[in-house]
Design an enzyme around this catalytic site. Sequence first.
Site, PDB file in Angstrom:
ATOM      1  N   GLY A   1       1.211  -1.098   0.047  1.00 26.64           N
ATOM      2  CA  GLY A   1       0.221  -0.107  -0.251  1.00 26.64           C
ATOM      3  C   GLY A   1       0.647   1.382   0.330  1.00 26.64           C
ATOM      4  O   GLY A   1       1.914   1.451   0.492  1.00 26.64           O
TER       5      GLY A   1
ATOM      6  N   GLY B   1       0.610  -5.449   6.695  1.00 28.12           N
ATOM      7  CA  GLY B   1       2.132  -4.963   6.978  1.00 28.12           C
ATOM      8  C   GLY B   1       2.445  -3.840   8.213  1.00 28.12           C
ATOM      9  O   GLY B   1       2.925  -3.548   8.510  1.00 28.12           O
TER      10      GLY B   1
ATOM     11  N   GLU C   1     -18.733  -4.033   3.722  1.00 34.54           N
ATOM     12  CA  GLU C   1     -17.748  -3.407   3.886  1.00 34.54           C
ATOM     13  C   GLU C   1     -18.953  -1.796   4.342  1.00 34.54           C
ATOM     14  O   GLU C   1     -20.587  -1.451   3.545  1.00 34.54           O
ATOM     15  CB  GLU C   1     -17.457  -2.581   2.172  1.00 34.54           C
ATOM     16  CG  GLU C   1     -16.220  -3.747   2.145  1.00 34.54           C
ATOM     17  CD  GLU C   1     -15.132  -3.914   2.782  1.00 34.54           C
ATOM     18  OE1 GLU C   1     -14.971  -3.156   3.490  1.00 34.54           O
ATOM     19  OE2 GLU C   1     -14.406  -5.053   3.217  1.00 34.54           O
TER      20      GLU C   1
ATOM     21  N   ASN D   1      -3.036   4.016   9.896  1.00 35.99           N
ATOM     22  CA  ASN D   1      -3.235   4.209   8.819  1.00 35.99           C
ATOM     23  C   ASN D   1      -2.477   5.894   8.694  1.00 35.99           C
ATOM     24  O   ASN D   1      -2.614   6.352   7.579  1.00 35.99           O
ATOM     25  CB  ASN D   1      -4.876   4.203   8.515  1.00 35.99           C
ATOM     26  CG  ASN D   1      -5.265   3.211   7.609  1.00 35.99           C
ATOM     27  OD1 ASN D   1      -5.120   2.921   7.030  1.00 35.99           O
ATOM     28  ND2 ASN D   1      -6.270   2.368   8.608  1.00 35.99           N
TER      29      ASN D   1
ATOM     30  N   HIS E   1      35.000  15.869  34.773  1.00 34.40           N
ATOM     31  CA  HIS E   1      34.473  16.437  34.574  1.00 34.40           C
ATOM     32  C   HIS E   1      34.880  17.159  33.425  1.00 34.40           C
ATOM     33  O   HIS E   1      36.039  17.639  33.404  1.00 34.40           O
ATOM     34  CB  HIS E   1      33.764  18.194  35.816  1.00 34.40           C
ATOM     35  CG  HIS E   1      34.710  17.719  37.505  1.00 34.40           C
ATOM     36  ND1 HIS E   1      34.630  17.774  37.890  1.00 34.40           N
ATOM     37  CD2 HIS E   1      36.172  17.597  36.810  1.00 34.40           C
ATOM     38  CE1 HIS E   1      35.178  17.821  39.190  1.00 34.40           C
ATOM     39  NE2 HIS E   1      36.271  17.823  38.307  1.00 34.40           N
TER      40      HIS E   1
ATOM     41  N   TYR F   1      42.307  15.124  16.289  1.00 34.57           N
ATOM     42  CA  TYR F   1      41.660  15.218  14.895  1.00 34.57           C
ATOM     43  C   TYR F   1      42.881  16.501  14.048  1.00 34.57           C
ATOM     44  O   TYR F   1      43.093  17.640  15.173  1.00 34.57           O
ATOM     45  CB  TYR F   1      40.466  15.382  14.978  1.00 34.57           C
ATOM     46  CG  TYR F   1      40.201  15.778  13.084  1.00 34.57           C
ATOM     47  CD1 TYR F   1      40.336  14.412  12.019  1.00 34.57           C
ATOM     48  CD2 TYR F   1      39.254  17.277  12.394  1.00 34.57           C
ATOM     49  CE1 TYR F   1      40.189  15.209  10.789  1.00 34.57           C
ATOM     50  CE2 TYR F   1      39.081  17.504  11.104  1.00 34.57           C
ATOM     51  CZ  TYR F   1      39.408  16.235   9.945  1.00 34.57           C
ATOM     52  OH  TYR F   1      39.494  15.889   9.124  1.00 34.57           O
TER      53      TYR F   1
ATOM     54  N   SER G   1      44.829  19.794  35.534  1.00 38.03           N
ATOM     55  CA  SER G   1      43.289  20.055  35.375  1.00 38.03           C
ATOM     56  C   SER G   1      44.115  20.539  33.178  1.00 38.03           C
ATOM     57  O   SER G   1      45.057  21.241  33.621  1.00 38.03           O
ATOM     58  CB  SER G   1      42.815  20.967  36.645  1.00 38.03           C
ATOM     59  OG  SER G   1      42.341  20.797  36.745  1.00 38.03           O
TER      60      SER G   1
END
Length: 493
Positions: A24, A118, A171, A244, A379, A403, A421
């Site tokens: 469908g 389905g 129907e 639907n 943290h 990177y 730190s």
Amino acid sequence: MTGELDVDGEPRSPSIAVVILAAGQGTRMRSRLPKVLHPLAGLPLVGHVLATAEELGARHVVTVVRHDRDQVVDVVSRLAPDALIVDQDEIPGTGRAVEVGITALPDGFTGQVVVLSGDVPLLDAATLRSLVSAHRQARNDLTLLTARLDDPTGNGRIIRGQDGAFEAIVEQKDATGEQLRIDEVNAGVYVFDAEALRQTLGAIGTDNAQREKYLTDAADVIRRAGGSIEALPVRDSWLVAGINDRVQLTAAATELNARIIRRWQLAGVTIHDPRTTWIDVKATLAADVTVLPGTQILGASTVAAGATVGPDTTLRDTEVGEDATVRRTDAELAVIGARATVGPFSFLRPGTRLGDEGKIGAYVETKNVEIGAGSKVPHLSYVGDATIGEHSNVGAGAVFANYDGVSKHRTEVGDHVHLGSRNVLVAPVRIGTGSYTGAGAVIRKDVPPGALGISVAPQRNMVGWTEAKRPGTPEARAAVEAADGPADDASDA
């Protein structure tokens, strides 16, 4: 027979074929995504139906496709590699879909053919087993499921005789005023004997306004031929609810989630607020897990006994170990060890592995990193493409610079390491076992085991700089007054 279907958990039978109608267009969804691919509790709609067919133990599973064929086939093939795919031709209608679908079955197949839609995701295998069992025991040519709805508008009505026996499906557009008051409707779930189905489909025509071949006409063909038909109501109309539009999709999601949550609660899981908790069908939770409000446990996530998840936490395909705590965290494809703590406000990206009794704290992002047992990233840090040994500590504000603008590189941190730190570790770099780094260090070279790595020059105070460089400013005047004033008591300490 007028009684409701008795879901008694009949054993699997290999003499069953399932035909799933997924051809469908689904225009009422108003979406570029095919209707049967819209997600519900971690699976596309058709995925739920395929899973039910698998659990039923069907020997053959056929999926009939047409609209957005390639998208649907890709998903069906991934979820059910053994499923047979059949394309519906230009002749429309559910009857035609089944007719082309059964061409994929072996010529000698003589068992039962179960026809499913389905877009009916909540139907379970136990109900289908009982339906097939009732069909076999009564030696019917056709057995179909029905449901009683408070509002049957738009559905085909089930017409019964005075004795309660099935007579017809009418129907809505063809129903009389009296028939429209009937609350029992066709659920669109059928069991046929294979040979009877083959003969019946050939006798169904397209003599209707839509020029479609309707599967519901099969009941009339079988009845006129003197065949045996039985219509069995389900006790739970949600099992046969079709999707639907998006309103129905949301309603089904809410209902399915409530059932999933109830199942886990009965299995020993504490869920504080079911209204704000969402759990996918493939997620697994052990007894004595606690789920706090605002939590989503998605995909194939697993949560081990004694763990606490939430509040406001999302897990996607993530493993949480025993007695771990994960709060206000977003984690995907991550592994969190036993007795580990994560959060709040942590972001665990794919490839994160936190060892037993480890910690990922507030405002930490991790990616493709393995953090050993007992190690902590407490943290304000980014840790990507790295390995951290056991019982090491990453200081606040650390950045693992992985990177270089072209490629990603890894950082290796040994056991019992203490990073200061606001460190920046420029990969590729190794920090040896038992070593330390100073606060604010930018580490570009390997630090040997047991060494102290520093990269910050000794502090130098330029006395009078503010007055010399910013004369006349409030800061300069305040500095002069402070310099001329009494000494700070703290300086005498």
